[in-house]
Structure formats: structure tokens, C-alpha cells
Design a protein around this motif. Structure first.
Motif, PDB file in Angstrom:
ATOM      1  N   ALA A 236       0.824  -1.215   0.000  1.00  0.00           N
ATOM      2  CA  ALA A 236       0.000   0.000   0.000  1.00  0.00           C
ATOM      3  C   ALA A 236       0.857   1.263   0.000  1.00  0.00           C
ATOM      4  O   ALA A 236       0.420   2.319  -0.466  1.00  0.00           O
ATOM      5  CB  ALA A 236      -0.935  -0.001   1.201  1.00  0.00           C
ATOM      6  N   GLN A 237       2.091   1.166   0.538  1.00  0.00           N
ATOM      7  CA  GLN A 237       2.956   2.345   0.642  1.00  0.00           C
ATOM      8  C   GLN A 237       3.638   2.700  -0.668  1.00  0.00           C
ATOM      9  O   GLN A 237       4.253   3.750  -0.781  1.00  0.00           O
ATOM     10  CB  GLN A 237       4.018   2.069   1.704  1.00  0.00           C
ATOM     11  CG  GLN A 237       4.850   0.829   1.393  1.00  0.00           C
ATOM     12  CD  GLN A 237       5.820   0.481   2.487  1.00  0.00           C
ATOM     13  OE1 GLN A 237       6.732   1.262   2.761  1.00  0.00           O
ATOM     14  NE2 GLN A 237       5.621  -0.669   3.124  1.00  0.00           N
ATOM     15  N   LEU A 238       3.544   1.847  -1.666  1.00  0.00           N
ATOM     16  CA  LEU A 238       4.267   2.068  -2.920  1.00  0.00           C
ATOM     17  C   LEU A 238       3.526   3.020  -3.841  1.00  0.00           C
ATOM     18  O   LEU A 238       2.292   3.074  -3.850  1.00  0.00           O
ATOM     19  CB  LEU A 238       4.479   0.732  -3.638  1.00  0.00           C
ATOM     20  CG  LEU A 238       5.287  -0.334  -2.902  1.00  0.00           C
ATOM     21  CD1 LEU A 238       5.382  -1.591  -3.744  1.00  0.00           C
ATOM     22  CD2 LEU A 238       6.671   0.182  -2.540  1.00  0.00           C
ATOM     23  N   GLY A 239       4.302   3.767  -4.621  1.00  0.00           N
ATOM     24  CA  GLY A 239       3.710   4.604  -5.652  1.00  0.00           C
ATOM     25  C   GLY A 239       3.391   3.794  -6.892  1.00  0.00           C
ATOM     26  O   GLY A 239       3.731   2.606  -6.986  1.00  0.00           O
ATOM     27  N   ALA A 240       2.785   4.460  -7.858  1.00  0.00           N
ATOM     28  CA  ALA A 240       2.350   3.758  -9.066  1.00  0.00           C
ATOM     29  C   ALA A 240       3.506   3.115  -9.834  1.00  0.00           C
ATOM     30  O   ALA A 240       3.394   1.966 -10.269  1.00  0.00           O
ATOM     31  CB  ALA A 240       1.574   4.714  -9.970  1.00  0.00           C
ATOM     32  N   SER A 331      15.962  -5.124  -3.219  1.00  0.00           N
ATOM     33  CA  SER A 331      16.974  -4.104  -3.511  1.00  0.00           C
ATOM     34  C   SER A 331      16.361  -2.759  -3.867  1.00  0.00           C
ATOM     35  O   SER A 331      16.953  -1.711  -3.597  1.00  0.00           O
ATOM     36  CB  SER A 331      17.872  -4.589  -4.651  1.00  0.00           C
ATOM     37  OG  SER A 331      17.113  -4.772  -5.835  1.00  0.00           O
ATOM     38  N   HIS A 332      15.158  -2.765  -4.458  1.00  0.00           N
ATOM     39  CA  HIS A 332      14.526  -1.514  -4.894  1.00  0.00           C
ATOM     40  C   HIS A 332      13.570  -0.926  -3.872  1.00  0.00           C
ATOM     41  O   HIS A 332      13.181   0.245  -3.996  1.00  0.00           O
ATOM     42  CB  HIS A 332      13.775  -1.740  -6.207  1.00  0.00           C
ATOM     43  CG  HIS A 332      14.675  -1.990  -7.370  1.00  0.00           C
ATOM     44  ND1 HIS A 332      14.225  -2.339  -8.626  1.00  0.00           N
ATOM     45  CD2 HIS A 332      16.036  -1.959  -7.467  1.00  0.00           C
ATOM     46  CE1 HIS A 332      15.260  -2.494  -9.438  1.00  0.00           C
ATOM     47  NE2 HIS A 332      16.361  -2.265  -8.764  1.00  0.00           N
ATOM     48  N   ASN A 333      13.156  -1.721  -2.876  1.00  0.00           N
ATOM     49  CA  ASN A 333      12.175  -1.251  -1.899  1.00  0.00           C
ATOM     50  C   ASN A 333      12.654  -1.590  -0.489  1.00  0.00           C
ATOM     51  O   ASN A 333      12.284  -2.622   0.080  1.00  0.00           O
ATOM     52  CB  ASN A 333      10.800  -1.893  -2.158  1.00  0.00           C
ATOM     53  CG  ASN A 333      10.247  -1.579  -3.541  1.00  0.00           C
ATOM     54  OD1 ASN A 333       9.630  -0.553  -3.766  1.00  0.00           O
ATOM     55  ND2 ASN A 333      10.503  -2.491  -4.470  1.00  0.00           N
ATOM     56  N   PRO A 334      13.513  -0.715   0.100  1.00  0.00           N
ATOM     57  CA  PRO A 334      14.093  -1.003   1.417  1.00  0.00           C
ATOM     58  C   PRO A 334      13.052  -1.206   2.509  1.00  0.00           C
ATOM     59  O   PRO A 334      13.234  -2.053   3.388  1.00  0.00           O
ATOM     60  CB  PRO A 334      14.950   0.241   1.696  1.00  0.00           C
ATOM     61  CG  PRO A 334      15.222   0.828   0.346  1.00  0.00           C
ATOM     62  CD  PRO A 334      14.016   0.525  -0.479  1.00  0.00           C
ATOM     63  N   ALA A 335      11.952  -0.449   2.475  1.00  0.00           N
ATOM     64  CA  ALA A 335      10.942  -0.575   3.524  1.00  0.00           C
ATOM     65  C   ALA A 335      10.282  -1.952   3.490  1.00  0.00           C
ATOM     66  O   ALA A 335      10.090  -2.598   4.528  1.00  0.00           O
ATOM     67  CB  ALA A 335       9.879   0.516   3.363  1.00  0.00           C
ATOM     68  N   ALA A 337      11.651  -4.601   2.154  1.00  0.00           N
ATOM     69  CA  ALA A 337      12.701  -5.559   2.501  1.00  0.00           C
ATOM     70  C   ALA A 337      12.839  -5.688   4.008  1.00  0.00           C
ATOM     71  O   ALA A 337      12.970  -6.803   4.541  1.00  0.00           O
ATOM     72  CB  ALA A 337      14.033  -5.117   1.887  1.00  0.00           C
ATOM     73  N   GLU A 338      12.787  -4.556   4.707  1.00  0.00           N
ATOM     74  CA  GLU A 338      12.910  -4.588   6.157  1.00  0.00           C
ATOM     75  C   GLU A 338      11.739  -5.326   6.794  1.00  0.00           C
ATOM     76  O   GLU A 338      11.910  -6.119   7.721  1.00  0.00           O
ATOM     77  CB  GLU A 338      12.986  -3.159   6.696  1.00  0.00           C
ATOM     78  CG  GLU A 338      13.088  -3.064   8.207  1.00  0.00           C
ATOM     79  CD  GLU A 338      14.325  -3.774   8.751  1.00  0.00           C
ATOM     80  OE1 GLU A 338      14.268  -4.261   9.896  1.00  0.00           O
ATOM     81  OE2 GLU A 338      15.339  -3.855   8.023  1.00  0.00           O
ATOM     82  N   THR A 339      10.517  -5.085   6.274  1.00  0.00           N
ATOM     83  CA  THR A 339       9.330  -5.769   6.812  1.00  0.00           C
ATOM     84  C   THR A 339       9.433  -7.272   6.622  1.00  0.00           C
ATOM     85  O   THR A 339       9.161  -8.062   7.534  1.00  0.00           O
ATOM     86  CB  THR A 339       8.062  -5.240   6.131  1.00  0.00           C
ATOM     87  OG1 THR A 339       7.949  -3.828   6.357  1.00  0.00           O
ATOM     88  CG2 THR A 339       6.822  -5.932   6.688  1.00  0.00           C
ATOM     89  N   ILE A 340       9.853  -7.678   5.435  1.00  0.00           N
ATOM     90  CA  ILE A 340       9.956  -9.115   5.153  1.00  0.00           C
ATOM     91  C   ILE A 340      11.049  -9.754   6.006  1.00  0.00           C
ATOM     92  O   ILE A 340      10.854 -10.836   6.582  1.00  0.00           O
ATOM     93  CB  ILE A 340      10.222  -9.340   3.650  1.00  0.00           C
ATOM     94  CG1 ILE A 340       8.988  -8.931   2.823  1.00  0.00           C
ATOM     95  CG2 ILE A 340      10.580 -10.802   3.376  1.00  0.00           C
ATOM     96  CD1 ILE A 340       9.180  -9.044   1.324  1.00  0.00           C
ATOM     97  N   ARG A 341      12.188  -9.079   6.133  1.00  0.00           N
ATOM     98  CA  ARG A 341      13.288  -9.660   6.900  1.00  0.00           C
ATOM     99  C   ARG A 341      12.946  -9.740   8.392  1.00  0.00           C
ATOM    100  O   ARG A 341      13.276 -10.731   9.049  1.00  0.00           O
ATOM    101  CB  ARG A 341      14.552  -8.829   6.691  1.00  0.00           C
ATOM    102  CG  ARG A 341      15.170  -9.005   5.294  1.00  0.00           C
ATOM    103  CD  ARG A 341      16.595  -8.483   5.254  1.00  0.00           C
ATOM    104  NE  ARG A 341      17.209  -8.722   3.956  1.00  0.00           N
ATOM    105  CZ  ARG A 341      17.329  -7.816   2.990  1.00  0.00           C
ATOM    106  NH1 ARG A 341      16.861  -6.585   3.176  1.00  0.00           N
ATOM    107  NH2 ARG A 341      17.890  -8.123   1.848  1.00  0.00           N
ATOM    108  N   SER A 342      12.301  -8.700   8.908  1.00  0.00           N
ATOM    109  CA  SER A 342      11.949  -8.728  10.331  1.00  0.00           C
ATOM    110  C   SER A 342      10.923  -9.819  10.616  1.00  0.00           C
ATOM    111  O   SER A 342      11.004 -10.527  11.632  1.00  0.00           O
ATOM    112  CB  SER A 342      11.421  -7.361  10.773  1.00  0.00           C
ATOM    113  OG  SER A 342      10.239  -7.028  10.050  1.00  0.00           O
TER     114      SER A 342
END
Length: 354
Positions: A236-240, A331-335, A337-342
């Protein structure tokens, strides 16, 4: 007694009148049909026609202003008006039953396939008209030359441009009925050239329609996947632009209740996002995951075999992400990536990873 699902009943109620009606039309064309059988088939046509009157009234009264309503209304109107007009005007009773053949249009009213065809034809109208123009030019030129070359040798087949045009149509379409054949050498050379032109013209038509279908199917697939992806809270946080990239990477998958999605010990090459339904994770402490959750990520992060079996607790709609696309996403979406890794770390510590 188990009730039939509503969609199945709906399909049957729409298909059976068409099938029985067309079967009656076919049988009524038999000249040696018994009078009692003929009367029964004609009565069946009247009953189906009355059903279509009711359907037409329902379409007029209940259909809101929606896309495709005009086509549905036209089909329903033709199904009633054409047999009625034949009954009032036709002098031969056989023509009345023959007019009921218009009911073959009934399956088109709710068919997404024919709507797709109409959409493709509308999108490619300019290109198709251009090819039709080429066809017309070749047709006229071929008819004029054939008339000039063959008119004296075969006045019955090439004695006028309209007669020669029939030969040109048959040859250009490579049908070859054989009722009109050039006799002179020039006429035969012309016939060969016209055949090759016909192959080229029809290849253009086929290419335009094929590319149009492929483009429209890709567009519809993209729209459907966009709707599925946008329903996942993680995205939901991603742009188009970012969302469009993920849409191209994710693959929808529909799994029936009770089916195994991934097994413990197998190599994991993809992770899954849940759009609809629930899955059960058979781990040390079994859990259920619902819409918006994801699983299968640990196998992609650690490279180890899956540590749990995941089964569809209900009918599930998933989005699968393969390992290469997974690395690009991280690599393109750090936020994200952090959610998935946590989440993976929490599941790993609790031995819930799959």
C-alpha cells in the motif's frame, strides 16, 4: 440432496433454451417429419419465445446503465422481434421456424470472449480498414485485368467486370471453386499473382488481430493483477511506478481448499502473498495466515529447504514471487525488505518459517 451452485444453475437456464430452440429449428427443416412431432417442436419454439419476452422485459426494467447494456438489449430484442416479424410477414411456415435461428446470438449477450473480440476490433479498426482498402484495390484491379484478358475467350465467366470480380474474390481468398478458370497464359500469370496477394492480405489481417488480442489480454491481465497486488497491505505504501513493477513480477495463483501449497523439506524458489482466503502452516506451533500475510520468504532469504508445510485452509488467491524477482524487490524497496526480513526473523526464532 445437495443443491447445485447458483452459477451452474444460471448457466443451464441460459444454455438450455438456446440448445433446444436451435435443435427444433434444425429438425423442423426435415420435410418428412411427422405432424405430431412438428407440432410439438413448434410449440417448443413458442414457449422459448415467450421466455425470451420475459427476459427482454427484465433487461429493460432491471438492467442499470452499464457497459455492454446496449449489446445485451439488442440481442434480447432481436430474439423476440425477428421470429415475430417472420410470423407476421412470411408466407412459408418454414421461414417462421427458420427465423428462430437468430437465437444463436443469445450466448453472445453474456460472453466475455465476444466482448473481447469487439474490443479488439474497435482498437484495431483503423489498421483493419487499411487492409480492407488494400483488398478492395487488388480485387478491382484483378477483375479489370481479367476482364480485359479473358472476355473474348470466356464471355460467360469474364464477359463483364462484375463477372470477373467473382473470379477475383474466389482467387484472392484462395478458395478456388474452379467454376471460372483463366485459359490464356496472361490470365494464369494474373491468377498466380492474385493468389499471392491474397495470402499476403489475409496474413496482414491475421497478424493485426493476433497482436490486438495479445495486447488486450496483456492489458486485462495487468489490470487484474494490479487489483490483486493493491489489495495486499504490504504494497500500500508504494507509488504507481513501483507498484507497476511488482505487478509485472507477481503471478496470480488460485488454490482450492485442502491443497498443499508448499511442503516441508522441498527447495523453495518462490514466496507467496495472500490476497483472499486462509492458509494453515503445519509447524511446531501451527498457525493460520489470512489476507495480507505472506509466507515462504525464509527459503529465499536463507537458501535452506522449507521448514513447514503450508496448506490452503479455504479457497485461496495468492500472488507468487520467484527468487530473482524477490531479490530485485528487496533491492529496490528497502521498507518492504525490512518488513519481510523482520517477519522472517520472528518466524525463524519461533520456528514458524516455511
Amino acid at each position: 440432496m445437495t443443491a447445485w451452485p447458483i452459477p451452474r444453475v444460471s448457466v443451464l437456464t441460459k444454455a438450455l433454451p438456446v440448445a433446444f430452440g436451435l435443435l427444433a429449428v434444425v429438425l423442423l427443416s426435415e420435410p418428412d417429419l411427422a405432424d405430431r412431432t412438428r407440432l410439438a417442436l413448434q410449440t417448443l419454439l413458442v414457449i422459448i419465445w415467450c421466455v425470451y419476452i420475459v427476459q427482454l422485459i427484465a433487461t429493460i426494467r432491471t438492467r442499470p446503465a452499464e457497459e455492454g447494456r446496449g449489446a445485451i438489449l439488442i440481442v434480447d430484442l432481436l430474439a423476440v422481434a425477428v421470429p415475430l416479424a417472420a410470423f407476421l410477414v412470411a408466407s412459408d411456415p418454414r421461414d417462421v421456424s427458420l427465423a428462430c435461428g437468430v437465437w444463436i446470438l443469445k450466448p453472445l449477450r453474456d460472453s466475455t470472449a465476444f466482448r473481447l473480440v469487439a474490443k479488439v476490433l474497435a482498437n484495431e479498426a483503423r489498421n483493419l480498414i487499411g487492409v480492407v482498402s488494400i483488398f478492395g484495390i487488388v480485387l478491382i484491379v484483378a477483375a479489370v485485368i481479367a476482364y480485359f484478358v479473358e472476355r473474348d475467350a470466356q464471355p460467360n465467366s469474364f464477359g463483364s467486370i462484375p463477372k470477373a470480380m467473382w473470379w477475383a474474390v474466389v482467387t484472392l481468398s484462395t478458395t478456388g471453386y474452379g467454376d471460372a478458370i483463366p485459359q490464356s497464359l496472361a490470365g494464369r500469370v494474373l491468377a498466380g499473382l492474385v493468389m499471392m496477394c491474397g495470402i499476403g492480405v489475409f496474413a496482414l489481417w491475421a497478424g493485426i488481430l493476433a497482436s490486438g488480442f495479445a495486447e488486450e489480454v496483456r492489458r486485462l491481465d495487468f489490470v487484474n493483477k494490479w487489483q490483486l497486488v493493491s489489495a495486499v497491505p504490504l504494497f500500500a505504501q508504494l507509488g504507481a511506478p513501483e507498484l507497476a513493477g511488482i505487478v509485472r513480477a507477481l503471478r496470480p495463483r488460485h488454490v482450492p481448499a485442502g491443497a498443499v501449497i508448499c511442503r516441508k523439506g522441498e527447495t523453495g524458489d518462490q514466496m507467496f502473498f495472500i490476497v483472499e482466503g486462509r492458509v494453515g502452516v503445519a509447524a511446531a506451533a501451527p498457525v493460520e495466515l489470512g489476507p495480507g500475510a505472506f509466507f515462504g520468504e525464509m527459503a529465499l532469504i536463507t537458501g535452506e529447504p522449507r521448514t513447514a508445510t503450508v496448506t490452503a485452509a479455504s479457497a485461496v488467491t495468492l500472488l507468487s514471487l520467484h527468487s530473482l524477482d524477490f531479490q530485485i524487490l528487496l533491492s529496490h524497496n528497502p521498507a518492504i525488505a525490512e518488513t519481510i526480513r523482520s517477519t522472517a526473523a520472528e518466524r525463524g526464532s519461533a520456528k514458524l518459517g516455511s
